[in-house]
Design a protein around this motif. Structure first.
Motif: not given
Lengths: 116, 233
Positions: A107, B68, B62-65, B80, A99-104, B76
């Motif tokens: 973005h 969590r 920023l989006e968490h899918v 970032y 989830a963290t990596n996908t969000s970055k 996150t």
């Protein structure tokens, strides 16, 4: 053959067939395949030769074969529960990392798209 | 541009948010009104318009899918901000409007003066915050436990308003994805040799924040989880 023996054999066959299927699909390792086949094989063996349980009981200083069976079943269940807990914990951490990596990445991608 | 404005440009405010469409616009707008232009909202899988509201107020989002938890959202955001901007301070701020932008100045001051690596906000230092009695008891028990096991002296260990300098935000490891992250952050102080301070902040308990925030029973659950984890370590 008594009813309990019939049910045990049928269920053991069903369980081993599932294990074999998972092994052919390569979703479980050879170690897991061996472990589960041995467990179900041992169950069938004890059902047909209850004396084995009594002999094992004597070996461990217990009086009755059924006590030994319950003791080992409980130990095995606790161990499997622990393994399941560890695997779930790893899975949970992996999902969070994803989830963290996908969000970055999303973005960064949307920012690049906006700039273009 | 005066020094305060220069400093504000070197601060990022990080807001983890889950289903906060009613408040997030106002929270981001208030921060910007106080001169904090750098606001990152991590939308933790909200089902509502949190993301759109935060963006229209001027925040980077920023989006968490999927949802969590607050600890994961903070991790996150910290990763970032550290990777992309590397500011002097990152301030963590709640999305429900219970934190006050004017308190940020007090939090970041020791970091800019190089007197601390991490600064915690405390609702118990100046007596201005009216904490409901049951919550006060649970929070104080949490403080007692955390201070003992983490070898620190803090008066408010579970306050989401805190500021981290470079050394802190680049070394702190948040292990838990849920609310237990507050203990994770404190656990890092001694092993990472972080200098810490505590400053008084005001928490405003509104009907909304009470409804959105952690129930006292949840604090107890978190406490039990943290204790179990400590015992198993």
């Amino acid at each position: 053959m008594t009813l309990i023996k019939t049910i045990t054999v049928l269920f053991a066959f069903f369980a081993v067939s599932r294990v074999l299927l998972r092994f052919k699909e390569k979703t479980i390792s050879f170690g897991s395949f061996l472990l589960w086949t041995t467990i179900w094989g041992a169950v069938v063996l004890v059902v047909f030769n209850p004396g084995i349980a009594d002999q094992t009981a004597a070996l461990f200083g217990l009086q009755r074969g059924t006590d030994t069976m319950f003791f080992f079943a409980a130990v095995l269940l606790f161990y499997l529960l622990f393994r399941l807990y560890v695997k779930l914990d790893i899975l949970d951490k992996d999902i969070t990392r994803l989830a963290t990596n996908t969000s970055k990445q999303l973005h960064g991608f949307s920012n690049r798209t906006r700039k273009e | 541009m005066n020094s305060s404005e220069t400093e504000k440009r070197d601060i990022w405010v990080l807001i983890p948010a889950y289903n906060e469409e009613k408040k997030i616009f106002q929270v981001v707008a208030d921060l910007q009104r106080y001169g904090y232009a750098n606001v990152l909202v991590v939308n933790d899988g909200s089902k509502d318009q949190t993301s759109g509201q935060a963006k229209s107020a001027g925040a980077e989002v920023l989006e968490h899918v999927m949802n969590r938890g607050q600890g994961a959202a903070l991790r996150t955001g910290i990763e970032y901000i550290a990777d992309i901007y590397g500011p002097t301070a990152i301030v963590t701020f709640d999305a429900d409007g219970q934190h006050q932008p004017e308190d940020i100045e007090k939090l970041v001051r020791p970091i800019f003066k190089n007197e601390a690596d991490i600064v915690f906000g405390s609702r118990f230092l100046d007596g201005k915050t009216r904490v409901p009695i049951l919550r006060r008891i649970v929070l104080k028990l949490g403080v007692l436990f955390t201070n003992t096991v983490s070898n620190v002296r803090l008066t408010d260990t579970h306050n989401g308003l805190r500021a981290m300098g470079r050394k802190a935000y680049s070394s702190i490891e948040i292990v838990h994805r849920g609310m237990e992250h507050a203990s994770d952050i404190i656990d890092n102080i001694t092993p990472k040799q972080l200098r810490y301070q505590e400053v008084p902040v005001t928490i405003i308990y509104s009907d909304y924040s009470r409804q959105k925030g952690q129930r006292t029973s949840n604090f107890i659950k978190i406490g039990i989880k943290v204790i179990l984890k400590k015992l198993l370590q």
